[in-house]
Design an enzyme around this catalytic site. Structure first.
Site, PDB file in Angstrom:
ATOM      1  N   GLU A  55       0.813  -1.209   0.000  1.00  0.00           N
ATOM      2  CA  GLU A  55       0.000   0.000   0.000  1.00  0.00           C
ATOM      3  C   GLU A  55       0.848   1.261   0.000  1.00  0.00           C
ATOM      4  O   GLU A  55       0.572   2.211  -0.723  1.00  0.00           O
ATOM      5  CB  GLU A  55      -0.891   0.013   1.253  1.00  0.00           C
ATOM      6  CG  GLU A  55      -2.088  -0.864   1.123  1.00  0.00           C
ATOM      7  CD  GLU A  55      -2.944  -0.512  -0.091  1.00  0.00           C
ATOM      8  OE1 GLU A  55      -3.559   0.563  -0.071  1.00  0.00           O
ATOM      9  OE2 GLU A  55      -2.963  -1.295  -1.071  1.00  0.00           O
ATOM     10  N   ASP A  56       1.858   1.259   0.829  1.00  0.00           N
ATOM     11  CA  ASP A  56       2.555   2.512   1.102  1.00  0.00           C
ATOM     12  C   ASP A  56       3.813   2.739   0.285  1.00  0.00           C
ATOM     13  O   ASP A  56       4.327   3.835   0.209  1.00  0.00           O
ATOM     14  CB  ASP A  56       2.963   2.571   2.593  1.00  0.00           C
ATOM     15  CG  ASP A  56       1.745   2.541   3.492  1.00  0.00           C
ATOM     16  OD1 ASP A  56       0.635   2.621   2.948  1.00  0.00           O
ATOM     17  OD2 ASP A  56       1.905   2.440   4.717  1.00  0.00           O
TER      18      ASP A  56
END
Ligand code: MN
Length: 749
Positions: free
Chosen positions: A121-122
């Site tokens: 996600e990051d």
């Protein structure tokens, strides 16, 4: 019906877990056998990479540890420079999550996934990269967690809660995904204090609605209780504080009474000759708060804040202990529960009883064996203690699903229950996301068109284009579980009849039909013509050059007054464009080659090669078992050995019937009729025609009897021989839309 624990409203959640709170909100005191009791607190100290490794070393192998170190270095690199809201480096969060998982004694891939749960996600990492570096299992878990992360729970929608559950089922082929997510949420809840109050409340509410029941279903009691406490603490910080103070004060007051019970019980062990231990336990603040709220009690009126847990070695001892306790103190009527004979849905076992204690206060006792106690506290995690193979995890997941279903069984009527079971165990639905992270549940193989109609009729009716996972795609493509779908609309865009060939959901189908039927005649004519022209692309057909007699023949067959009305039929979706074109092509072919003489082929009869004609009653195909019939002036005809004519006539005129063998097939083609029972004729046509073509055979006739209840396709298929025919039939049987395939004798063409 939604299972109680997944029902979204907070009051429902509270109500449904009240029972379990009253009975199960127990925890061992820090020092066994001693008072005062303490409220459950989280593990003290901050997890570091070193403490994580140390924890893992206590139960994992050397090579596992190396793997975990590698995952740590990778995550550390990936999150470099990211800072948490608290001001700490981001990596402290994954380390803490992995440490929780290590406390639960989970396996190396799970710990690795805990360390890397936010990298997809990051940071710029892809699942493929993770798989290459750490193997598919770890990559799958991380990916599953990332997908769960995208969920937003709007807690007042029952439907959403239901979708959530199914989503879990669909996505969590591996229960470790959920365990990582649970650890993630646990750590986030522990560090929620730095957030703004509204955010704390929102996250607490979501946790109570979703993660608390999840922990409960999994039977991970310590996480269940800790999350409840954290929810109260973050949702009502002031109330929590007051309650907590009261609880500490009350502990002091009740200490003498509780100590007496403790000593009495130990003495009872000695007299009854039972080997066991007794633990004090204390209701959580959350448990007290819930009870006060539901029963409208003041703090001092909540009596069963304290209770005891007796742990003995055997099942028989549980019952003996119960007998001894009931001799010692007067039991409260109706408060005895035998969860040993009838375990709870999540596997919990134990005997519960409430007795009147020394000062007249009711005190609850829970009696369990060591093993029951482990299961009660650790739930599904217990199974990792005697960890087996990968396949075992599947079994566990299944057991968990089963417990969900059992729960459901108790709370809903049987037909709904069955429907839900079907949906869960035979997942024929997929779950996709809106750009805002809402879940939309659709039948398998659904398209963005289905998705759009599921959300809103207007959205479906004005699809201009769509993106799936950020990429521009055809609205007719098939969606996969977890896809994110974005629909772009335009006021001039509108449904076309060919959509009906692709959509899977009843809703989309009905909406498209309704739209098309509402078209004015001229528009329907225009769309119908466009559709025919579009479908004719890539074939030899030229719609605007077709001779009148062909049009007239089609109109006659369909009983339509004009060519325009024919187009309108197609444009409004009443006639299937593909079928129409097929019919036109067939008529053209007929025109080109006037009906042939019956095909002739060589067969061997009594050792002699003879020229014979294929019978039209049973459509023999080269390779079939055959017999021949000879009639003066009509030559020899070939029938299938099973043909009813052959069999009937055979008994009367045995002399005229002979068994025969095929000679070479001389590159001939053979046609044979077959019936297909299908689930939906519109959809089936596309798949069936494609499949037949893939097998190198061709459809030379197609008929769709109009029976809504038993959709059927009648095909006339042309093949080279029986082997190819069998291949075609096998391939057709494998289509989802095809329920049965039968070769027929008589052709209706
Ligand atoms: Mn996280």
């Amino acid at each position: 019906m939604v299972p109680k624990h997944l029902r979204a409203g907070a009051t429902d959640i509270v109500a449904s877990i009240r029972q379990s709170v009253l009975k199960e909100t127990a925890h061992p005191a820090t020092n066994e056998d001693t008072l005062p009791l303490v409220t459950p607190t989280r593990k003290a100290g901050i997890a570091t990479a070193a403490s994580l490794i140390e924890l893992c070393q206590s139960y994992l192998s050397h090579s596992d540890i190396e793997q975990i170190r590698a995952a740590y270095r990778y995550a550390d690199d990936a999150h470099l420079g990211q800072i948490r809201k608290s001001g700490e480096p981001y990596i402290t969060h994954p380390i803490a999550v992995a440490s929780i998982l290590a406390e639960w004694h989970l396996d190396a891939p799970t710990i690795q996934a805990g360390l890397m749960h936010d990298v997809l996600e990051d940071t710029g990492t892809s699942k493929i990269e993770l798989a290459k570096l750490f193997g598919m299992t770890t990559a799958d878990i991380v990916d599953g967690v990332s997908k769960l992360d995208k969920l937003k729970f709007s807690s007042n929608e029952l439907a959403q809660a239901e979708s959530f559950k199914k989503m879990l089922l669909a996505m969590s082929k591996d229960i470790r995904v959920i365990l990582v997510k649970l650890a993630d949420r646990l750590h986030n809840m522990r560090t929620l204090g730095v957030m703004r109050p509204e955010k704390r409340r929102r996250i607490a509410k979501e946790t109570l609605d979703v993660y608390v029941p999840m922990a409960h279903h999994l039977g991970i009691n310590h996480a269940f209780r800790e999350l409840q406490e954290l929810c109260l603490q973050n949702y009502h910080p002031r109330r929590y504080e007051v309650l907590h103070r009261e609880l500490i004060a009350a502990r002091k007051n009740r200490k003498p009474a509780l100590e007496k019970i403790l000593n009495d019980t130990k003495r009872m062990f000695a007299t009854a000759n039972i080997r066991g231990r007794v633990l004090g336990r204390e209701k959580t603040c959350y448990g007290i708060y819930t009870q006060m709220k539901i029963k409208k009690l003041s703090f001092s009126e909540v009596f069963d804040i304290y209770g005891f847990r007796v742990i003995v070695s055997t099942r028989e001892d549980c019952y003996r202990t119960l007998g001894a306790l009931h001799m010692m103190y007067k039991p409260v009527n109706g408060r005895f529960k035998d969860f040993i004979a009838i375990p709870k849905s999540n596997g919990y076992q134990g005997l519960h009883t409430t007795v009147i204690g020394p000062q007249g206060t009711p005190v609850e006792f829970q009696i369990r064996t060591e093993k029951m106690n482990d299961i009660a506290e650790q739930g599904i995690l217990v199974h990792w203690l005697n960890r087996g193979q990968e396949s075992e995890i599947q079994t566990l997941t299944h057991a968990w699903l089963q417990s969900l279903l059992d729960l459901q069984q108790r709370s809903s009527n049987s037909s709904e229950f069955y429907e839900n079971i079907k949906a869960d165990l035979f997942p024929d639905r997929i779950y996709v996301f809106t750009p805002k992270g809402k879940i939309v549940s659709l039948p398998q193989d659904s398209t963005p068109i289905d998705f759009a109609y599921q959300i809103h009729t207007d959205l479906g009716n004005h699809i201009r284009s769509c993106r799936v996972n950020g990429k521009v795609q055809e609205p007719t493509m098939r969606l996969q579980n977890g896809d994110m779908v974005e629909i772009n609309t335009s006021s001039t865009a509108h449904p076309t009849p060919d959509w009906l060939d692709y959509v899977k959901s009843g809703k989309a189908r009905a909406e498209i039909r309704q739209y098309l039927r509402g078209l004015d005649f001229d528009t329907a004519v225009r769309i119908g013509r466009e559709q025919l022209e579009m479908h004719a692309i890539g074939t030899d057909l030229k719609i605007d050059e077709l001779p009148d007699e062909i049009w007239n023949a089609v109109m006659r067959e369909m009983q339509l007054p004009s060519r325009a009305s024919l187009f309108a039929e197609a444009g409004s979706g009443r006639a299937n464009t593909a079928m129409l074109l097929h019919r036109i092509q067939a008529l053209l072919d007929d025109q080109k080659e006037p009906v042939e003489e019956a095909q002739s082929v060589h067969v061997i009869v009594n050792g002699t090669k003879t020229r014979a004609q294929l019978a039209r009653c049973c459509h023999p195909v080269w390779g079939d078992e055959i017999c021949v019939y000879e009639r003066a002036g009509h030559g020899v005809t070939i029938h299938r050995a099973t043909c009813s004519h052959a069999q009937r006539s055979g008994t009367n005129n045995a002399d005229q019937w002979e068994t025969a063998q095929w000679a070479d097939n001389g590159n001939l083609h053979f046609t044979t009729p077959m019936d297909l029972k299908v689930t939906n004729d519109r959809v089936a046509i596309l798949e069936v025609t494609r499949t037949v073509a893939q097998e190198g055979a061709s459809i030379v006739g197609l008929n769709i009897p109009d029976d809504r209840n038993n959709p059927e396709l009648q095909l006339l298929v042309q093949v080279d021989n029986r082997i190819q025919l069998m291949r075609v039939m096998r391939a057709l049987k494998q289509l989802k839309t095809v329920k049965a395939v039968n070769r027929r004798f008589e052709s209706s063409f």
